[in-house]
Every structure is written in structure tokens, then in C-alpha cells.
Write a protein that holds these residues in place. Structure first.
Motif, PDB file in Angstrom:
ATOM      1  N   SER A 177      37.294  33.053  46.292  1.00  0.00           N
ATOM      2  CA  SER A 177      36.137  32.704  47.094  1.00  0.00           C
ATOM      3  C   SER A 177      35.428  31.517  46.465  1.00  0.00           C
ATOM      4  O   SER A 177      35.220  31.482  45.258  1.00  0.00           O
ATOM      5  CB  SER A 177      35.204  33.903  47.169  1.00  0.00           C
ATOM      6  OG  SER A 177      34.282  33.689  48.190  1.00  0.00           O
ATOM      7  N   VAL A 209      31.466  37.749  48.742  1.00  0.00           N
ATOM      8  CA  VAL A 209      32.325  37.561  47.568  1.00  0.00           C
ATOM      9  C   VAL A 209      32.612  38.907  46.906  1.00  0.00           C
ATOM     10  O   VAL A 209      33.763  39.257  46.628  1.00  0.00           O
ATOM     11  CB  VAL A 209      31.659  36.625  46.529  1.00  0.00           C
ATOM     12  CG1 VAL A 209      32.501  36.509  45.277  1.00  0.00           C
ATOM     13  CG2 VAL A 209      31.408  35.254  47.142  1.00  0.00           C
ATOM     14  N   ALA A 210      31.535  39.666  46.687  1.00  0.00           N
ATOM     15  CA  ALA A 210      31.670  40.949  45.999  1.00  0.00           C
ATOM     16  C   ALA A 210      32.634  41.858  46.749  1.00  0.00           C
ATOM     17  O   ALA A 210      33.387  42.619  46.148  1.00  0.00           O
ATOM     18  CB  ALA A 210      30.304  41.627  45.881  1.00  0.00           C
ATOM     19  N   ALA A 213      36.660  39.152  47.167  1.00  0.00           N
ATOM     20  CA  ALA A 213      37.347  38.162  46.337  1.00  0.00           C
ATOM     21  C   ALA A 213      37.918  38.736  45.040  1.00  0.00           C
ATOM     22  O   ALA A 213      37.318  39.609  44.418  1.00  0.00           O
ATOM     23  CB  ALA A 213      36.388  37.020  46.000  1.00  0.00           C
ATOM     24  N   ARG A 252      38.851  36.394  42.685  1.00  0.00           N
ATOM     25  CA  ARG A 252      38.227  35.430  41.779  1.00  0.00           C
ATOM     26  C   ARG A 252      37.220  34.617  42.566  1.00  0.00           C
ATOM     27  O   ARG A 252      37.309  34.496  43.779  1.00  0.00           O
ATOM     28  CB  ARG A 252      39.282  34.519  41.152  1.00  0.00           C
ATOM     29  CG  ARG A 252      40.079  35.270  40.051  1.00  0.00           C
ATOM     30  CD  ARG A 252      40.908  34.324  39.222  1.00  0.00           C
ATOM     31  NE  ARG A 252      41.752  33.513  40.050  1.00  0.00           N
ATOM     32  CZ  ARG A 252      41.791  32.194  40.003  1.00  0.00           C
ATOM     33  NH1 ARG A 252      41.044  31.526  39.169  1.00  0.00           N
ATOM     34  NH2 ARG A 252      42.593  31.541  40.815  1.00  0.00           N
ATOM     35  N   VAL A 253      36.279  34.043  41.835  1.00  0.00           N
ATOM     36  CA  VAL A 253      35.212  33.304  42.496  1.00  0.00           C
ATOM     37  C   VAL A 253      34.971  31.979  41.777  1.00  0.00           C
ATOM     38  O   VAL A 253      35.113  31.885  40.555  1.00  0.00           O
ATOM     39  CB  VAL A 253      33.921  34.180  42.585  1.00  0.00           C
ATOM     40  CG1 VAL A 253      33.529  34.730  41.240  1.00  0.00           C
ATOM     41  CG2 VAL A 253      32.766  33.416  43.205  1.00  0.00           C
ATOM     42  N   ARG A 269      36.967  35.929  37.203  1.00  0.00           N
ATOM     43  CA  ARG A 269      37.307  37.079  38.030  1.00  0.00           C
ATOM     44  C   ARG A 269      36.005  37.642  38.586  1.00  0.00           C
ATOM     45  O   ARG A 269      34.983  37.624  37.901  1.00  0.00           O
ATOM     46  CB  ARG A 269      38.055  38.139  37.216  1.00  0.00           C
ATOM     47  CG  ARG A 269      39.371  37.642  36.617  1.00  0.00           C
ATOM     48  CD  ARG A 269      40.282  38.781  36.244  1.00  0.00           C
ATOM     49  NE  ARG A 269      40.625  39.576  37.410  1.00  0.00           N
ATOM     50  CZ  ARG A 269      41.550  39.223  38.319  1.00  0.00           C
ATOM     51  NH1 ARG A 269      42.244  38.131  38.164  1.00  0.00           N
ATOM     52  NH2 ARG A 269      41.776  39.989  39.356  1.00  0.00           N
ATOM     53  N   THR A 270      36.047  38.129  39.816  1.00  0.00           N
ATOM     54  CA  THR A 270      34.823  38.564  40.491  1.00  0.00           C
ATOM     55  C   THR A 270      34.054  39.590  39.659  1.00  0.00           C
ATOM     56  O   THR A 270      32.836  39.470  39.487  1.00  0.00           O
ATOM     57  CB  THR A 270      35.154  39.128  41.890  1.00  0.00           C
ATOM     58  OG1 THR A 270      35.907  38.134  42.583  1.00  0.00           O
ATOM     59  CG2 THR A 270      33.916  39.457  42.674  1.00  0.00           C
ATOM     60  N   GLU A 271      34.768  40.581  39.098  1.00  0.00           N
ATOM     61  CA  GLU A 271      34.063  41.620  38.321  1.00  0.00           C
ATOM     62  C   GLU A 271      33.337  40.998  37.138  1.00  0.00           C
ATOM     63  O   GLU A 271      32.203  41.369  36.833  1.00  0.00           O
ATOM     64  CB  GLU A 271      35.011  42.685  37.740  1.00  0.00           C
ATOM     65  CG  GLU A 271      36.078  43.238  38.644  1.00  0.00           C
ATOM     66  CD  GLU A 271      37.319  42.361  38.631  1.00  0.00           C
ATOM     67  OE1 GLU A 271      37.434  41.560  39.588  1.00  0.00           O
ATOM     68  OE2 GLU A 271      38.144  42.456  37.715  1.00  0.00           O
TER      69      GLU A 271
END
Ligand SMILES: Nc1ncnc2c1ncn2[C@@H]1O[C@H](COP(=O)(O)OP(=O)(O)O)[C@@H](O)[C@H]1O
Ligand SMILES: [Mg+2]
Length: 341
Positions: free
Chosen positions: A43, A223-224, A227, A229-230, A243-245
Motif C-alpha cells: 500500500s 492499509v491496516a 496491506a 507492506r506499506v 511491513r504493515t505490522e
């Protein structure tokens, strides 16, 4: 997850985009690099005017070649695509890479039925009969969740709701089973319920067809949700990525804090505008030297006039002068505002 080991599908290296204007060349995208692995959802998030669409359109060869200067390298499945002739690029788009834009009407022609348009798209790339293409169109419309695809196939775009039209565009994008789907704010024009359904659909596509997706949005909530990755974009640069997390667990850049604080609550009124970051993003003519976000940043200091250092923890990185020690407490204050204790 196992995404890391998957081959790289798209590799964007040092992409810069400038426009010729009355006042000379202005740079809207500045040294942007990112990779998309097979089957992954990346994202790109940032407020309106950050350079998200310009980045995508120029790497897909959809910019105006007369007035736009594109520098850098873009390779797709190992092929350099930035300098391909327009015709070769057109053949890649719609077959290997499909684009879904914010407004489904731009992708649809009002004077033909959606079934005809999807069938044409299929036949532009595959030597199949009109009847086979039509049957495939009906199947695709079913797959994207149109309740009565056998009937919808003969509808004109204006006879469908906004959500149904966007599904039809997604069906069209999928008709050639693209390796990469590029979705530029595909849910922005839709209401919240339909928005959630379209996001679900994108997740399902990745699962069923293995498509990689670049999802552009201004909404960190989106995004949360989807995705892997962001990449956070501001004033033409990627200011944070990971990475999103990781990004959600410990965002590094004050701009990312602002975007996160502006995620609307799950229940209640959805705000149209971001409320946490005061001021407006710059236009390409007025981007500050050094850190582009400094003029709006509550934590800006003299050093922000220089190019900010890269702060990095593994794959997670950001461009910001604030060091690790100071960041913890600033971030706690910045994000606490929106969190009821
Ligand atoms: N053809 C153009 N000529 C001059 N400026 C442009 C052109 N296209 C876009 N811009 C400017 O580039 C900036 C980034 O635009 P865009 O990529 O559309 O932002 P977004 O992140 O909202 O998609 C904006 O300030 C926009 O006005
Ligand atoms: Mg845009």
C-alpha cells in the motif's frame, strides 16, 4: 509470512518525475524506490497531492510524454519497462498489469454494455470467439460478486450502482489474469459498506489468483486492513516503509503518526478530511529543502533543513532527524491524543 522469499515482480529504483510548467520544470516525485514481490499487497499511503498517482501513472507509461520527464529505472519481471515504446507498454498493461482507478467511469465507456467491454478486453489479448469471451465475462462478474451476472452482463454502466460499477471495472482488470493489479484509491468514491466489500474482494483476488496488488490510498485504516507492506509518501518522497505490522506497532515518522491519529473510529462518523495534521501538503513548486514535512511538523528543528538521516530497524525504515531515544516519548504524546485512556 512467506512473502519475503517470493520473487520480485516490480522493482522501482530512483524514480523521479518532473513536469514542464509555465514556471519551468517542477519535480512531483523525488527518488522513489520500492519493490513488489509476487502475490504481495503493497500500500502506498499519503494525503492528496503526495505524488501517489503521478508515481504509478509514470511507471505504467500513462504520463504525457511531451510534458513529463521520468528518470530512474523500473523493471517488471526482469524487463526494463520505463523506456518501452508506447505500443509495447500498452500490451503489458491490461495483460500483465491492470490498473483500477478511483473513478470507475473513466475505465468504462457509457455506450457499450459492461459485458461487451469485458469481452473486448479479453479478445484484445486472446484469440477467443465472441461467445467464449462473453461467457468468461459472465463468470468474472460472478467472481467479483455481482448477484445476477447473467443479467448484469447486458447492462450499461449507468444502469449499475457505483459499487457495482467498481466491481465491473475490477472484473475487467482481472479478465487477463494480471500478475500485478494497480488500484489507485479504488474505494474512495464508495460508501463505507461498499468500500469494505471491495477491499474484501481485493483480498480474495490475491488469494484465488495470486495477483500482487499495489493499493494506493489516503486512509491508514485501509492499509491496516489489507496491506502486507506499506510505503508512506509525502511531498513526492517515500518517508517511511516497512511491513504493515511493524509500521503500525512502532511508526517512526511524525507524518505517519499524523496519518495514524486520523484513522476514523470503527463506529461513528467517517471524516472526509484528515484532522490531525494541520496545514496542507505542498505543491511540487513549494516542497521544502531537507525534510519536506518540516513546515507542518510539530517536532521540526533547524536540522530539518538538511536531508534527514535514514532511521532503520531491519526492513522498517524512515527519513527523520529524531533519534530513537527521543522518538519514544514524542510518539507516545502524538498518538495518545486520539486514544481514550
Ligand atoms: N501534469 C501535471 N503538471 C503539473 N503538476 C502536476 C501534474 N500532475 C500532477 N501534478 C501535481 O503533482 C502533485 C502530486 O499529484 P498526485 O500524484 O496526483 O497526488 P496524489 O498523491 O493525490 O495522487 C500534485 O501537487 C499535483 O498537483
Ligand atoms: Mg491520486
Amino acid at each position: 509470512m512467506e512473502q519475503k522469499t517470493k520473487p520480485i515482480l516490480l522493482d522501482v529504483d530512483g524514480l523521479s518525475v518532473s513536469f514542464a510548467t509555465d514556471r519551468g520544470m517542477v519535480r512531483a516525485v523525488r527518488d522513489v524506490s520500492f519493490r513488489v514481490h509476487e502475490g504481495e499487497i503493497l500500500s502506498i499511503v499519503g494525503e492528496s497531492g503526495s505524488g501517489k498517482s503521478v508515481t504509478l501513472l509514470s511507471l505504467l507509461g500513462l504520463h504525457d510524454r511531451k510534458t513529463t520527464k521520468v528518470d530512474g529505472a523500473v523493471s517488471f519481471r526482469g524487463r526494463h519497462i520505463l523506456d518501452l515504446p508506447a505500443g509495447r507498454m500498452r500490451a503489458i498493461r491490461g495483460k500483465e498489469i491492470a490498473l483500477i482507478s478511483q473513478d470507475p467511469m473513466t475505465a468504462l465507456t457509457p455506450v457499450y454494455t459492461i459485458g461487451w467491454q469485458i469481452a473486448e478486453q479479453i479478445r484484445a489479448h486472446e484469440p477467443v470467439s465472441a461467445r467464449v469471451a462473453r461467457r468468461r465475462a459472465v463468470e468474472l462478474l460472478g467472481e467479483v460478486g455481482l448477484s445476477n451476472p447473467g443479467e448484469a452482463v447486458d447492462r450499461y454502466p449507468h444502469q449499475l450502482s457505483g459499487g457495482m460499477r467498481q466491481r465491473a471495472v475490477i472484473a475487467m482488470a482481472l479478465s487477463c489474469n494480471p500478475a500485478l493489479l494497480v488500484a489507485d484509491e479504488p474505494t474512495t468514491a464508495l460508501d463505507v459498506t461498499v468500500q469494505a466489500q471491495v477491499l474484501d474482494l481485493l483480498l480474495r483476488l490475491r488469494k484465488d489468483f495470486g495477483s500482487a496488488i499495489i493499493l494506493i490510498t489516503h486512509d491508514m485504516g485501509v492499509v491496516a486492513e489489507v496491506a502486507d507492506r506499506v510505503a508512506v509518501m509525502y511531498a513526492g518522497r517515500i518517508v517511511e516503509r516497512g511491513r504493515t505490522e511493524e509500521v503500525f506497532a512502532s511508526p517512526i515518522h511524525p507524518y505517519t503518526w499524523g496519518l495514524m491519529a486520523s484513522i476514523p473510529p470503527l463506529s461513528g462518523v467517517r471524516l472526509q478530511r484528515l484532522r490531525s495534521i494541520s496545514g496542507m501538503p505542498p505543491t511540487p513548486e513549494t516542497i521544502a529543502e531537507g525534510c519536506g514535512f518540516a513546515p507542518r511538523c510539530a517536532y521540526a528543528r533547524a536540522a530539518c533543513a538538511q536531508r534527514p538521516p535514514l532511521r532503520r530497524a531491519g526492513e522498517h525504515s524512515a527519513l527523520c532527524v529524531i533519534d530513537d531515544g527521543e522518538r519514544q516519548s514524542l510518539r507516545r504524546t502524538a498518538l495518545a491524543v486520539e486514544e481514550p485512556a
